[in-house]
Design a protein around this motif. Sequence first.
Motif, PDB file in Angstrom:
ATOM      1  N   VAL A 120       0.743  -1.174  -0.144  1.00 30.43           N
ATOM      2  CA  VAL A 120       0.204  -0.131   0.114  1.00 30.43           C
ATOM      3  C   VAL A 120       0.922   1.238  -0.055  1.00 30.43           C
ATOM      4  N   SER A 121       1.861   1.227   0.653  1.00 29.92           N
ATOM      5  CA  SER A 121       2.478   2.496   0.965  1.00 29.92           C
ATOM      6  C   SER A 121       3.297   2.628  -0.547  1.00 29.92           C
ATOM      7  N   ASP A 122       3.605   1.679  -1.265  1.00 28.85           N
ATOM      8  CA  ASP A 122       4.310   1.865  -2.432  1.00 28.85           C
ATOM      9  C   ASP A 122       3.551   2.527  -3.540  1.00 28.85           C
ATOM     10  N   LEU A 123       2.127   2.260  -3.298  1.00 30.39           N
ATOM     11  CA  LEU A 123       1.225   2.964  -4.510  1.00 30.39           C
ATOM     12  C   LEU A 123       0.915   4.495  -4.058  1.00 30.39           C
ATOM     13  N   LEU A 124       1.166   4.649  -2.636  1.00 30.22           N
ATOM     14  CA  LEU A 124       0.812   6.021  -2.275  1.00 30.22           C
ATOM     15  C   LEU A 124       2.058   7.054  -2.035  1.00 30.22           C
ATOM     16  N   ALA A 125       3.074   6.266  -2.612  1.00 30.55           N
ATOM     17  CA  ALA A 125       4.306   7.181  -2.480  1.00 30.55           C
ATOM     18  C   ALA A 125       4.124   8.430  -3.666  1.00 30.55           C
ATOM     19  N   GLY A 126       4.423   9.444  -3.229  1.00 32.58           N
ATOM     20  CA  GLY A 126       4.343  10.957  -4.193  1.00 32.58           C
ATOM     21  C   GLY A 126       2.922  11.289  -3.637  1.00 32.58           C
ATOM     22  N   ARG A 127       1.986  10.913  -3.123  1.00 35.39           N
ATOM     23  CA  ARG A 127       0.584  11.389  -2.876  1.00 35.39           C
ATOM     24  C   ARG A 127       0.818  12.143  -1.554  1.00 35.39           C
ATOM     25  N   GLY A 128      -0.286  13.020  -1.549  1.00 35.87           N
ATOM     26  CA  GLY A 128      -0.302  13.677  -0.060  1.00 35.87           C
ATOM     27  C   GLY A 128      -1.222  12.873   0.689  1.00 35.87           C
ATOM     28  N   VAL A 129      -0.528  12.361   1.813  1.00 32.55           N
ATOM     29  CA  VAL A 129      -1.425  11.474   2.653  1.00 32.55           C
ATOM     30  C   VAL A 129      -1.469  12.290   4.157  1.00 32.55           C
ATOM     31  N   VAL A 130      -2.559  12.340   4.812  1.00 28.44           N
ATOM     32  CA  VAL A 130      -2.685  13.254   5.996  1.00 28.44           C
ATOM     33  C   VAL A 130      -3.277  12.302   7.221  1.00 28.44           C
ATOM     34  N   ALA A 131      -2.441  12.167   8.099  1.00 28.85           N
ATOM     35  CA  ALA A 131      -3.005  11.234   9.229  1.00 28.85           C
ATOM     36  C   ALA A 131      -3.652  12.026  10.422  1.00 28.85           C
ATOM     37  N   ASP A 153      -9.557   6.819  20.229  1.00 25.05           N
ATOM     38  CA  ASP A 153      -9.183   7.204  18.761  1.00 25.05           C
ATOM     39  C   ASP A 153      -8.389   6.280  18.055  1.00 25.05           C
ATOM     40  N   ALA A 154      -8.718   6.051  16.726  1.00 26.57           N
ATOM     41  CA  ALA A 154      -7.667   5.447  15.749  1.00 26.57           C
ATOM     42  C   ALA A 154      -7.279   6.422  14.717  1.00 26.57           C
ATOM     43  N   THR A 155      -6.039   5.877  14.238  1.00 25.68           N
ATOM     44  CA  THR A 155      -5.478   6.806  13.373  1.00 25.68           C
ATOM     45  C   THR A 155      -6.001   6.496  11.836  1.00 25.68           C
ATOM     46  N   VAL A 156      -6.529   7.555  11.242  1.00 23.09           N
ATOM     47  CA  VAL A 156      -6.837   7.214   9.954  1.00 23.09           C
ATOM     48  C   VAL A 156      -6.354   8.218   8.764  1.00 23.09           C
ATOM     49  N   TYR A 157      -5.976   7.620   7.687  1.00 25.85           N
ATOM     50  CA  TYR A 157      -5.400   8.393   6.438  1.00 25.85           C
ATOM     51  C   TYR A 157      -6.088   8.938   5.721  1.00 25.85           C
ATOM     52  N   ARG A 158      -6.027  10.223   5.318  1.00 28.96           N
ATOM     53  CA  ARG A 158      -6.721  10.897   4.159  1.00 28.96           C
ATOM     54  C   ARG A 158      -5.668  10.997   3.001  1.00 28.96           C
ATOM     55  N   ILE A 159      -6.015  10.248   1.950  1.00 31.43           N
ATOM     56  CA  ILE A 159      -5.323  10.471   0.768  1.00 31.43           C
ATOM     57  C   ILE A 159      -5.693  11.522  -0.164  1.00 31.43           C
ATOM     58  N   MET A 160      -4.994  12.593  -0.327  1.00 30.57           N
ATOM     59  CA  MET A 160      -5.292  13.635  -1.343  1.00 30.57           C
ATOM     60  C   MET A 160      -5.142  13.464  -2.644  1.00 30.57           C
ATOM     61  N   ARG A 161      -6.034  14.050  -3.431  1.00 28.37           N
ATOM     62  CA  ARG A 161      -5.894  13.826  -5.068  1.00 28.37           C
ATOM     63  C   ARG A 161      -4.831  14.403  -5.507  1.00 28.37           C
ATOM     64  N   GLY A 162      -4.444  13.718  -6.747  1.00 29.50           N
ATOM     65  CA  GLY A 162      -3.347  14.457  -7.349  1.00 29.50           C
ATOM     66  C   GLY A 162      -1.898  13.780  -7.171  1.00 29.50           C
TER      67      GLY A 162
END
Length: 470
Positions: A439-450, A461-470
């Motif tokens: 998964v981390s390889d696919l998201l490399a270079g994308r904006g990811v906000v935890a 509370d649990a950690t959730v990751y928001r994947i930004m477009r582009g």
Amino acid sequence: MTEIEQARAWSPRVISKFETLIRSGDDQALYRVNPLAFARDRAIAEPEAIDLFLHAARCGLFDMSWDVLCPQSGMVLESFGALRTLQTHYVCGLCDVSGDTDLDDFIEVSFSVVSPHLRRLPFNEPQTLSVENFHWKLRFGNDGRLPGQDVRFLDVLRGFVRGMTFLPPGTTTMLRADLDPGSLSGVNVQTQAAFAVPISGDPVLAPTLLKINYDGKRFLPALPAVPPGPVVIEVANTGPDRGALLLINWPPELVALTTKPALDFDPYVSGGALLARQTFRQLFRSERVDEKEGLGIRQVTFLFTDLKGSTAMYERLGDLNAYALVREHFALLNAAVHQHSGAVVKTIGDAVMAVFSRPSDAISAALHIFEEIDRFNGDNVRPGIVLKMGAHCGPSIAVTLNDNLDYFGQTVNVAARVQSLAEAGQVCISEALYSAPGVSDLLAGRGVVAFDAPLRGVEGDATVYRIMRG
């Protein structure tokens, strides 16, 4: 073959390679075919190979079976022709182990030529097999290897075998063997009936007589132990059916093992992976899980999508036009999910619940869906479609709900909750999915906000990751 060829657009020469297997493959090659091995050996994409055999099974060219494998020996303990009859509790008389397996652990989906008019396989008529083929080719897979080694378990096992025979009903069968210290065990590989007696004490020169009664369900040896040296074994089959006996002389170091390690297997199509394939769900809609109990899956990934602002869209476009747009959006999602080896489980209003066997496929599908939505919106003058998505992975239970193969459990609930945290045009994923292989390889270079958020059923509370477009 024409029916299969016309079922979908196949890659070049796929059908030719498939036909060559049927025409030229030996009997063993056409019995319990592993589509992933077929793909590997012929440079075919795995998803295409799986779909090929599913279509072949749908039109009656091949039989599809759900095979329960022993994790420690690779023996095919039972084969089921339908999902509703599948039982995941296993007993292996050879290894003297029992337990429960999940759909994605040691339940292999394989394919065998079924039509005698096409190819008559001796394995479809077990009563005609030699005792050697009955044991080694009918009941065992060939690829189980010792953990971390390139040594086949069958090659090791053969060195411990002291005899094998059929046991005709109403007869007494005699075997002779020379025994080393350890344990003497016998198993009927068809029923898993088994016995074991220690081999201990001082070696003897005169043969020891070991009488065993077999009533069709159990082996009952007359001696509690036997000494090392020659032995004569007399097995009386008092049951109504023909039995079989495989004799093994286990060495002391293996007898001393309290826990037997699981073997390494070549990749195969697991039951869990098949349930998460769109082609299987389309071609075998009648397949059901036993309504009284679900089937466990150790790892599955759920992707939820929701159409943002659908109420306003219906008010703005009118019911008919809005419904047409929603249907186009469903078709787009179906195609993207299918392309990434997943399946749409159901629609809930304007939302979609999709399932994937591999976490990375769910992420690839989500990113692809956003690309397709952008393309779709760019090609249409109507108001655009805006999606929000969420995904999570973990264990689940396959069930039948409303005549549909579905999933139940906390993982489904968490995935839906993660989706609710996404904003328009975003995908949110759980920490479990973010840390899954690939998964981390696919998201490399994308904006990811935890960010931290409460998830139902998760303490704190649990950690959730928001994947930004582009």
